[in-house]
Design an enzyme around this catalytic site. Structure first.
Site, PDB file in Angstrom:
ATOM      1  N   SER A  65      -8.366  -1.238   5.330  1.00  0.00           N
ATOM      2  CA  SER A  65      -8.335   0.117   5.904  1.00  0.00           C
ATOM      3  C   SER A  65      -9.149   0.233   7.197  1.00  0.00           C
ATOM      4  CB  SER A  65      -8.831   1.066   4.814  1.00  0.00           C
ATOM      5  OG  SER A  65      -8.755   2.383   5.220  1.00  0.00           O
ATOM      6  N   GLY A 501     -19.013   4.381  -3.130  1.00  0.00           N
ATOM      7  CA  GLY A 501     -18.194   3.545  -4.009  1.00  0.00           C
ATOM      8  C   GLY A 501     -17.694   2.306  -3.278  1.00  0.00           C
TER       9      GLY A 501
HETATM   10  C1  16G Z   1     -12.326   4.830  -0.434  1.00  0.00           C
HETATM   11  C2  16G Z   1     -11.336   5.881  -0.805  1.00  0.00           C
HETATM   12  C3  16G Z   1     -11.461   7.060   0.129  1.00  0.00           C
HETATM   13  C4  16G Z   1     -12.877   7.584   0.096  1.00  0.00           C
HETATM   14  C5  16G Z   1     -13.848   6.481   0.395  1.00  0.00           C
HETATM   15  C6  16G Z   1     -15.260   6.926   0.143  1.00  0.00           C
HETATM   16  C7  16G Z   1      -9.113   5.516  -1.689  1.00  0.00           C
HETATM   17  C8  16G Z   1      -7.783   4.904  -1.453  1.00  0.00           C
HETATM   18  N1  16G Z   1      -9.983   5.357  -0.715  1.00  0.00           N
HETATM   19  O1  16G Z   1     -12.065   4.304   0.832  1.00  0.00           O
HETATM   20  O2  16G Z   1     -10.575   8.031  -0.312  1.00  0.00           O
HETATM   21  O3  16G Z   1     -13.045   8.608   1.019  1.00  0.00           O
HETATM   22  O4  16G Z   1     -13.606   5.395  -0.474  1.00  0.00           O
HETATM   23  O5  16G Z   1     -16.107   5.852   0.357  1.00  0.00           O
HETATM   24  O6  16G Z   1      -9.384   6.114  -2.725  1.00  0.00           O
HETATM   25  P1  16G Z   1     -17.584   5.872  -0.142  1.00  0.00           P
HETATM   26  O7  16G Z   1     -17.572   5.969  -1.655  1.00  0.00           O
HETATM   27  O8  16G Z   1     -18.145   4.595   0.375  1.00  0.00           O
HETATM   28  O9  16G Z   1     -18.248   7.062   0.474  1.00  0.00           O
HETATM   29 ZN    ZN Z   2      -6.978   3.619   5.049  1.00  0.00          ZN
END
Ligand code: 16G
Ligand code: ZN
Length: 530
Positions: A65, A501
């Site tokens: 991504s 996450g």
């Molecule tokens: C992932 C998630 C995205 C979210 C991001 C938060 C999917 C396909 N992608 O990229 O939606 O905004 O995690 O990241 O679910 P973080 O937990 O590192 O803040």
């Molecule tokens: Zn993406």
């Protein structure tokens, strides 16, 4: 299936020593050189999942991504184009962490017997990747796993993540009364463009400039453009160099624009012209413009959600359909002004934890569920019953007929499997054309509260436990009370702390009435962490 075939193939992809892997919010994601063994084992998991689902087609997408060029990742797509069911994430994690090839095989056969997978069911898997330098080698690891298990597999090559979600759903619904479309990229372009052309008939929306993050969205947008009826919109494609690997997501793309709240430096922005940025796998989009004083204005996922929700509600009413339940799903990152605006529209709004699967799940509760993360990932879901009502409703006037036709076309234009930057781009363009709105008029619906996102490296991010859709901390004990005490000192303020996450950090979000208050609050909350 032969044990020898699996262990011999697995031996070519040894697990790096000392690494622990975890299937997280977006699958596995890390430096690409750590991934070959993980991707191989994800291939085994995909085969097992397909057999468990009696031969439904499962998708495997290789992408990281918006992450930097040296990263890559892999995730599974379930039969209707959704994210992998969460209870299976742990099986991915245990396969990825198996210390030896024999252990890989043992875990596979144990899962096979735990799930009573029938031996004669043939697995079907489709896969694709983004444009990273590391992708072909990882695709090879995946293919080796699929071949070791004799899987019926199809390589879709470089595709956007949402395109692969689309194909998976089409394949699994073919021949049913809810067939989703032709399971090819040509089918994808045909479906989106025919809905778009219908919605834009007689309308023209000028130019939109799209920054493609130098990722797979560039070539795919270029493939889509010739299908758009001439005179409807003029799409100027920028940052679409996928040959220079180091340019991916660098100084451009949706994540850059949202995080820095500024234009990609390469933009030669004209006042009040429309700009949009995709992320590296084209499942996120944000819009923006500069005003006459050259001030940058971001139109993020929250602005897209409110635009879509208000447009759809108006169309439903104008079609004469009643008792139609439309709701908006957001996360804690949604700007407080957007939430208040949705409430003012009289629409229900709910908050879920971060991550598409949570929002998607919550959106299924409505006839029409509009979900967007502030970062620009989102879509609109129509329930099967809502689709049935829309297709069988009899309009009582030409005005109702016209609204109903538009509503039907919208259900075709929107990629209902997952957030899709190309589909969302067309959706926003259609709505702006129908409303005859400039980006400034769109922006004027509500004014974002100034906000600040920080990340903090802490000793142990797992010590941070949240509740209330990540808006409050339950652990470390006492910390939430200290955050509350700080928040109460600022105007219209809100702040929360959540463990990431996807990275080994804790995130701190703060918003307040003024920029300096938001910045100060974020800094003070960050200073509480250790
Ligand atoms: C992932 C998630 C995205 C979210 C991001 C938060 C999917 C396909 N992608 O990229 O939606 O905004 O995690 O990241 O679910 P973080 O937990 O590192 O803040
Ligand atoms: Zn993406």
């Amino acid at each position: 299936m032969s044990k020898d075939a699996v262990t011999a193939a697995s031996a070519a992809y040894p697990k790096p020593a000392g690494q622990t892997f975890q299937y997280g919010t977006a699958g596995f994601r890390m430096k690409a050189d750590l991934l070959p063994s993980v991707v191989f084992r994800v291939g085994l998991l995909a085969a097992l999942r397909s057999r468990y689902r009696n031969g439904d087609v499962i998708g495997v997408m290789i992408t990281a991504s918006h992450n930097p060029p040296a990263d890559n990742g892999v995730k599974l797509i379930d039969p209707l184009g959704e994210m992998l069911e969460s209870s299976w994430e742990a099986h991915g994690t245990s396969l990825a962490n198996a210390p030896t090839d024999d252990a890989v095989f043992d875990i596979y056969t144990k899962l096979e017997s735990d799930f009573a997978v029938k031996p004669d069911v043939k697995a079907r898997v489709v896969y694709g990747c983004d444009t990273r330098e590391s992708s072909p080698a990882l695709v090879k690891a995946l293919k080796d796993a699929l071949d070791a298990l004799n899987v019926d597999s199809t390589d879709f090559g470089a595709v956007t993540t949402p395109q692969l979600h689309y194909v998976v759903r089409c394949l699994n619904t073919a021949g049913t009364d809810h067939a989703y479309g032709e399971p090819t990229l040509a089918g994808y372009y045909a479906k989106l463009s025919s809905a778009f052309n219908q919605l834009m008939a007689g309308r023209s929306n000028g130019t939109v400039t799209v920054d493609c993050a130098n990722g797979v969205g560039g070539p795919k947008l270029r493939e889509l453009i010739p299908h758009l009826a001439s005179g409807t919109i003029d799409v100027a494609v920028t940052n679409d160099d996928t040959e220079t690997f180091s340019k991916l997501n660098s100084q451009c793309g949706a994540d850059y624009v949202k995080t820095n709240q500024r234009l990609p430096p390469s933009t030669n922005a004209q006042p009040l012209a429309r700009y949009a940025s995709l992320d590296g796998d084209a499942d996120r989009i944000v819009y923006y413009y500069v005003d006459h004083s050259n001030v940058f204005h971001l139109l993020d996922g929250d602005k897209i959600a409110t635009l879509a929700a208000s447009f759809i509600v108006d169309l439903v009413r104008a079609s004469g359909i009643d008792n139609f339940n439309l709701g908006v799903v957001q996360t804690a990152y949604a700007n407080g002004s957007s939430t208040r605006y949705i409430e003012k529209l009289g629409l229900p709004v709910v908050c879920t934890p971060t991550g598409v699967k949570h929002l998607h799940h919550a959106a299924l509760a409505y006839d029409c569920g509009v979900y967007f993360e502030a970062n620009g990932h989102g879509t609109v879901l129509f329930s099967p019953e809502a689709l049935r009502r829309i297709s069988t409703h009899s309009p009582n006037s030409p005005a109702e007929q016209s609204a109903l036709t538009s509503l039907k076309a919208l259900t075709e234009l929107i990629n209902q499997t997952v957030g899709d930057a190309l589909s969302d781009l067309l959706l926003v363009e259609v709505i702006l054309a129908h409303k005859a709105w400039s980006p400034a008029q769109w922006d004027a619906c509500y004014t974002d509260l100034p906000n600040r996102l920080e990340k903090a490296e802490v000793k142990d991010r797992n010590a941070y436990k949240t509740t209330d859709a990540e808006r409050r901390l339950v652990e470390p004990e006492g910390l939430q009370a200290r955050i509350d005490a700080l928040v109460s000192k600022y105007h219209e303020a809100r702040s929360f702390v959540r463990p990431s996450g996807t990275e080994n950090v804790v995130r701190v979000y703060a918003e307040a009435a003024t920029k300096s208050e938001a910045d100060e609050l974020a800094a003070k909350v960050k200073a509480l962490l250790d």
